[in-house]
Design a protein around this motif. Structure first.
Motif, PDB file in Angstrom:
ATOM      1  N   ILE A 229       0.781  -1.427  -0.144  1.00  0.00           N
ATOM      2  CA  ILE A 229      -0.515   0.327  -0.047  1.00  0.00           C
ATOM      3  C   ILE A 229       1.295   0.829  -0.182  1.00  0.00           C
ATOM      4  CG2 ILE A 229      -1.965   0.840   1.436  1.00  0.00           C
ATOM      5  CD1 ILE A 229      -2.909  -1.176   2.745  1.00  0.00           C
ATOM      6  N   ALA A 230       0.086   1.896  -0.922  1.00  0.00           N
ATOM      7  CA  ALA A 230       0.968   3.653  -0.205  1.00  0.00           C
ATOM      8  C   ALA A 230       0.107   4.448  -0.332  1.00  0.00           C
ATOM      9  CB  ALA A 230       1.604   3.865  -2.303  1.00  0.00           C
ATOM     10  N   ILE A 231       1.141   5.231   0.671  1.00  0.00           N
ATOM     11  CA  ILE A 231       0.050   6.576   1.207  1.00  0.00           C
ATOM     12  C   ILE A 231       0.550   7.648   0.119  1.00  0.00           C
ATOM     13  CG2 ILE A 231      -1.035   8.318   2.744  1.00  0.00           C
ATOM     14  CD1 ILE A 231      -0.871   5.879   4.565  1.00  0.00           C
ATOM     15  N   ILE A 232      -0.374   8.429  -0.610  1.00  0.00           N
ATOM     16  CA  ILE A 232      -0.367   9.726  -1.756  1.00  0.00           C
ATOM     17  C   ILE A 232      -0.862  10.695  -1.034  1.00  0.00           C
ATOM     18  CG2 ILE A 232      -2.045   9.141  -2.821  1.00  0.00           C
ATOM     19  CD1 ILE A 232      -0.701  10.467  -5.491  1.00  0.00           C
ATOM     20  N   ASP A 233      -0.437  11.995  -1.026  1.00  0.00           N
ATOM     21  CA  ASP A 233      -0.636  13.157  -0.687  1.00  0.00           C
ATOM     22  C   ASP A 233       0.182  14.049  -1.135  1.00  0.00           C
ATOM     23  OD1 ASP A 233      -1.956  14.685   1.404  1.00  0.00           O
ATOM     24  OD2 ASP A 233      -0.533  15.335   2.944  1.00  0.00           O
ATOM     25  N   ASP A 234      -1.127  15.461  -2.186  1.00  0.00           N
ATOM     26  CA  ASP A 234      -0.430  16.378  -2.661  1.00  0.00           C
ATOM     27  C   ASP A 234       0.766  15.596  -4.130  1.00  0.00           C
ATOM     28  OD1 ASP A 234      -1.046  18.775  -2.031  1.00  0.00           O
ATOM     29  OD2 ASP A 234      -0.133  19.076  -0.676  1.00  0.00           O
ATOM     30  N   GLY A 235       0.185  14.086  -4.422  1.00  0.00           N
ATOM     31  CA  GLY A 235       1.054  13.722  -5.783  1.00  0.00           C
ATOM     32  C   GLY A 235       1.939  14.003  -4.848  1.00  0.00           C
ATOM     33  N   LYS A 236       2.469  13.001  -4.253  1.00  0.00           N
ATOM     34  CA  LYS A 236       3.511  12.596  -3.677  1.00  0.00           C
ATOM     35  C   LYS A 236       3.610  11.165  -2.093  1.00  0.00           C
ATOM     36  CE  LYS A 236       6.580  16.931  -3.138  1.00  0.00           C
ATOM     37  NZ  LYS A 236       6.022  17.444  -2.675  1.00  0.00           N
ATOM     38  N   PHE A 237       4.099  10.080  -2.762  1.00  0.00           N
ATOM     39  CA  PHE A 237       4.516   9.199  -2.373  1.00  0.00           C
ATOM     40  C   PHE A 237       4.555   9.592  -0.285  1.00  0.00           C
ATOM     41  CE2 PHE A 237       3.745   5.394  -5.333  1.00  0.00           C
ATOM     42  CZ  PHE A 237       1.819   5.651  -5.562  1.00  0.00           C
ATOM     43  N   ILE A 238       3.865   9.199   0.598  1.00  0.00           N
ATOM     44  CA  ILE A 238       4.684   9.849   1.570  1.00  0.00           C
ATOM     45  C   ILE A 238       4.977   8.678   2.677  1.00  0.00           C
ATOM     46  CG2 ILE A 238       3.406  11.989   1.539  1.00  0.00           C
ATOM     47  CD1 ILE A 238       1.836  10.937   3.355  1.00  0.00           C
ATOM     48  N   ALA A 239       3.955   7.553   2.502  1.00  0.00           N
ATOM     49  CA  ALA A 239       4.287   6.562   2.773  1.00  0.00           C
ATOM     50  C   ALA A 239       4.601   5.629   1.716  1.00  0.00           C
ATOM     51  CB  ALA A 239       3.770   6.571   4.242  1.00  0.00           C
ATOM     52  N   GLU A 240       4.785   3.980   2.000  1.00  0.00           N
ATOM     53  CA  GLU A 240       4.794   2.593   1.170  1.00  0.00           C
ATOM     54  C   GLU A 240       5.293   1.534   2.209  1.00  0.00           C
ATOM     55  OE1 GLU A 240       5.873   0.597  -2.805  1.00  0.00           O
ATOM     56  OE2 GLU A 240       6.903   1.210  -0.970  1.00  0.00           O
ATOM     57  N   GLY A 241       4.195   1.033   1.715  1.00  0.00           N
ATOM     58  CA  GLY A 241       4.923  -1.136   2.005  1.00  0.00           C
ATOM     59  C   GLY A 241       3.577  -2.109   2.233  1.00  0.00           C
ATOM     60  N   THR A 242       4.033  -3.108   2.928  1.00  0.00           N
ATOM     61  CA  THR A 242       2.531  -3.810   4.012  1.00  0.00           C
ATOM     62  C   THR A 242       1.866  -2.877   5.062  1.00  0.00           C
ATOM     63  OG1 THR A 242       3.575  -4.557   5.342  1.00  0.00           O
ATOM     64  CG2 THR A 242       4.126  -5.858   3.117  1.00  0.00           C
ATOM     65  N   ALA A 243       0.792  -3.690   4.320  1.00  0.00           N
ATOM     66  CA  ALA A 243      -0.148  -3.083   5.757  1.00  0.00           C
ATOM     67  C   ALA A 243       0.736  -2.869   7.439  1.00  0.00           C
ATOM     68  CB  ALA A 243      -0.899  -3.217   6.324  1.00  0.00           C
ATOM     69  N   LYS A 244       0.931  -4.160   7.397  1.00  0.00           N
ATOM     70  CA  LYS A 244       1.989  -4.677   8.631  1.00  0.00           C
ATOM     71  C   LYS A 244       2.679  -2.873   9.049  1.00  0.00           C
ATOM     72  CE  LYS A 244       3.194  -7.952  11.296  1.00  0.00           C
ATOM     73  NZ  LYS A 244       4.041  -9.031  12.357  1.00  0.00           N
ATOM     74  N   GLU A 245       3.673  -3.254   7.710  1.00  0.00           N
ATOM     75  CA  GLU A 245       4.786  -2.430   7.579  1.00  0.00           C
ATOM     76  C   GLU A 245       4.109  -0.730   8.114  1.00  0.00           C
ATOM     77  OE1 GLU A 245       7.790  -4.109   5.234  1.00  0.00           O
ATOM     78  OE2 GLU A 245       6.930  -2.166   4.168  1.00  0.00           O
ATOM     79  N   LEU A 246       2.871  -0.371   7.268  1.00  0.00           N
ATOM     80  CA  LEU A 246       2.824   1.296   7.586  1.00  0.00           C
ATOM     81  C   LEU A 246       2.425   1.361   8.609  1.00  0.00           C
ATOM     82  CD1 LEU A 246       0.386   1.400   3.998  1.00  0.00           C
ATOM     83  CD2 LEU A 246       3.306   2.646   4.368  1.00  0.00           C
ATOM     84  N   LYS A 247       1.325   0.216   9.912  1.00  0.00           N
ATOM     85  CA  LYS A 247       1.394   0.410  10.643  1.00  0.00           C
ATOM     86  C   LYS A 247       2.239   0.633  11.513  1.00  0.00           C
ATOM     87  CE  LYS A 247      -1.956  -3.192  10.348  1.00  0.00           C
ATOM     88  NZ  LYS A 247      -2.828  -3.821  10.980  1.00  0.00           N
ATOM     89  N   SER A 248       3.607  -0.134  11.716  1.00  0.00           N
ATOM     90  CA  SER A 248       4.093  -0.014  12.703  1.00  0.00           C
ATOM     91  C   SER A 248       4.760   1.499  12.383  1.00  0.00           C
ATOM     92  CB  SER A 248       5.636  -0.670  12.225  1.00  0.00           C
ATOM     93  OG  SER A 248       6.396  -0.246  10.578  1.00  0.00           O
ATOM     94  N   LEU A 249       4.458   2.094  11.547  1.00  0.00           N
ATOM     95  CA  LEU A 249       4.638   4.201  11.432  1.00  0.00           C
ATOM     96  C   LEU A 249       4.812   5.206  12.852  1.00  0.00           C
ATOM     97  CD1 LEU A 249       4.962   4.409   7.582  1.00  0.00           C
ATOM     98  CD2 LEU A 249       7.046   3.876   9.085  1.00  0.00           C
TER      99      LEU A 249
END
Ligand SMILES: Nc1ncnc2c1ncn2[C@@H]1O[C@H](COP(=O)(O)OP(=O)(O)OP(=O)(O)O)[C@@H](O)[C@H]1O
Ligand SMILES: [Mg+2]
Lengths: 275, 268
Positions: A229-249
């Protein structure tokens, strides 16, 4: 599919400042003014999705998800950067790319006065799918995702939004795309239909080894379906990884953070206010 | 499937779709037909009792041919406008089809539809003009050849006009309408072009409609042979050979521009 350093800007005439009532001359001046405001819809994005993978993109409204999908589907030309689908560049070899892709967009774009069947057959002809085969396959897919096929001859304007969305999904699957671009495919569907569509997409990934790109506002769906999954904001990817990796952020007092927590923390937006 | 049959099948998608749409908007079609018939009638009736049979026919031919040529000029552009409103243009452009095949399909529909509409109006005319119009000396073969050859140049103009709605569905229709009305003014649809101011006559000379109308009138009023119209036919063919490739090229440029600045999307 490889997206490499892609940039897409749109230009919009600067609006007159809202705080003061503009004078007549200011309005006239504005009419002839040439300075434009830049919207960085997609701002240097890179990622890769392999065969049989589902890649999710989450982001607030206006963050550039649909623009990215249009760039991949050859409907927009990138300002810079490259996108290739199975080695074919979307600008240079756009014809080959178009043979491999299909897309479901949020708004179901159809000839509303025509029936679902007429719309589907039109699409099938464009992709060189024989009409009889298209009829059979469309029937199978529609039944699979809970569309009452008795209504296939009805004008589409009489169908509910969710039903139109199902026809849009059938239109995309009909052509057995190698790369399936799903732009909020389940928005507007009831919970049962949503699950049917999700299962259907999951099957396609396994059966056809398709590459699937999915945007959604449904965190649960993203978590359930996507390999990455990638999270995009204002045209930029601000985080990327598996759901698990993202949640650990994100650390949350009293337990594991949810994907929604991560989303809100990173984008500084509340999902529920967006609608 | 061989390459050619595939392309033909794809072109057919557009013809089938447009006829399906036509069926669903039957009330509009009835309106258009009524209007075309009444238009040809009222214009022809102006001369009944005032001029000769020849004068009546002169005007009726103008109305009928103008009706046909308008369809040629508008239809492709209208199809694009339609797709822009419905938002299907993104799906049509995303499909693995050559733009040529797409546009050829749309043009074929325009010709079929134009012939159908004009044919029906033509069939109705004798009911009203029976004794006022004498077609016994008409050369129908010449007429058909002229219609066929001039279709080419109008298809070319139609393709060029289709770029307008590609860039903006609202302004596009207006632009196509303006183009069409200028052609109406300069081409001598209801009068000889020498009544126009001389600076406008310059434009008349490059309008294919001018030659189409001259040759069709010669065929229907004086029974002119194909050979006698060679000059006009060659000019029409020549204009067609310029406008058609130009039309494809202009459309291609328009498509590239639309994809660069993001004009194709409606919403979402
Ligand atoms: N064709 C276009 N012309 C001009 N601006 C555009 C165009 N398409 C998108 N934009 C702008 O680019 C930005 C990103 O839009 P985009 O549609 O990609 O967002 P999104 O992430 O899909 O949003 P949503 O969640 O609401 O669907 C927005 O500011 C939008 O106004
Ligand atoms: Mg979007």
């Amino acid at each position: 599919m490889v997206v490499h350093q892609v940039i897409k800007h749109f230009y919009r005439k600067k609006p007159l400042s809202a705080d003061e009532k503009p004078s007549f001359m200011q309005k006239v001046h504005h009419l002839f003014r040439r300075d434009k405001e830049v919207i960085k819809a997609v701002d240097t994005i890179s990622f890769e999705v392999g065969m049989g993978q589902i890649y999710g993109i989450l982001g607030p409204n206006g963050s550039g998800k649909s623009t990215l999908i249009r760039l991949i589907s050859t409907l927009l030309l990138p300002d810079s950067g490259h996108i290739t689908v199975c080695g074919n560049d979307v600008v240079q070899d756009s014809f080959k790319v178009r043979q491999m892709i299909n897309r479901v967009s949020v708004e179901a774009s159809f000839f509303k006065k025509l029936s679902s069947e007429e719309n589907l057959i039109y699409a099938a002809r464009l992709y060189g799918v024989p009409v009889r085969q298209a009829r059979r396959k469309a029937g199978q897919i529609l039944r699979r995702i809970g569309f009452d096929t008795k209504r296939i001859d009805e004008q589409m304007e009489n169908l509910s939004r969710g039903m139109q969305q199902k026809v849009a999904i059938a239109r995309a699957l009909l052509t057995s795309p190698i790369l399936l671009l799903l732009d909020e495919p389940t928005t507007g569907l009831d919970p049962k239909s949503k699950r049917d569509v999700q299962q259907c997409v999951d099957e396609i990934r396994h059966e056809h080894d398709a590459i699937i790109l999915l945007t959604t506002h449904d965190m649960e769906e993203a978590e359930k379906m996507c390999d990455r999954i990638a999270i995009i904001d204002d045209g930029k990817f601000i985080a990327e990884g598996t759901a698990k990796e993202l949640k650990s952020l994100v650390t949350k007092a009293g337990g594991e953070a949810t994907l929604e927590d991560v989303f809100i923390e990173l984008t500084g937006n509340d999902l529920r206010e967006e609608g | 499937m061989t390459k050619l049959t595939h392309e033909i099948s794809v072109s057919y998608a557009f013809i089938e779709r447009n006829f399906n749409l036509l069926k669903r908007y039957l009330n509009w079609e009835i309106l258009f037909f009524t209007y075309s018939i009444v238009n040809a009638l009222t214009i022809g009736l102006i001369m009944v009792g005032r001029g000769s049979s020849r004068d009546v026919l002169y005007l009726v031919i103008g109305a009928l041919i103008w009706g046909f040529l308008s369809v040629m000029m508008r239809e492709v552009s209208d199809a694009i406008t339609w797709e822009r409103w419905e938002g299907t243009i993104e799906y049509t452009f995303m499909a693995p089809i050559h733009r040529m095949t797409h546009l050829v399909g749309s043009c074929f529909f325009a010709i079929l539809y134009g012939l159908l509409r004009t044919g029906i109006v033509l069939a109705v005319m004798p009911i009203f003009f029976g004794k006022h119009v004498d077609l016994s000396g008409a050369n129908w073969l010449t007429m058909m050849v002229v219609v066929a050859v001039s279709s080419l140049s109008f298809i070319g103009i139609g393709l060029i006009a289709a770029i307008f709605p590609l860039l903006s569905p609202e302004k596009g229709q207006a632009a196509t309408g303006i183009l069409q009305s200028i052609v109406l003014l300069i081409s001598g649809v209801y009068y000889e072009i020498d009544v126009l101011p001389s600076w406008l006559q310059v434009l008349s000379k490059i309008s294919p409609a001018t030659y189409t109308l001259r040759s069709i009138r010669a065929a229907m009023l004086d029974g002119a042979s194909i050979a006698s119209q060679t000059h006009n036919l060659i000019l029409l063919l020549f204009i067609g050979l310029i406008t058609i490739p130009l039309g494809f090229w202009v459309f291609d440029q328009g498509e590239k521009y639309a994809k660069r600045v993001g004009r194709l999307k409606r919403s979402g």
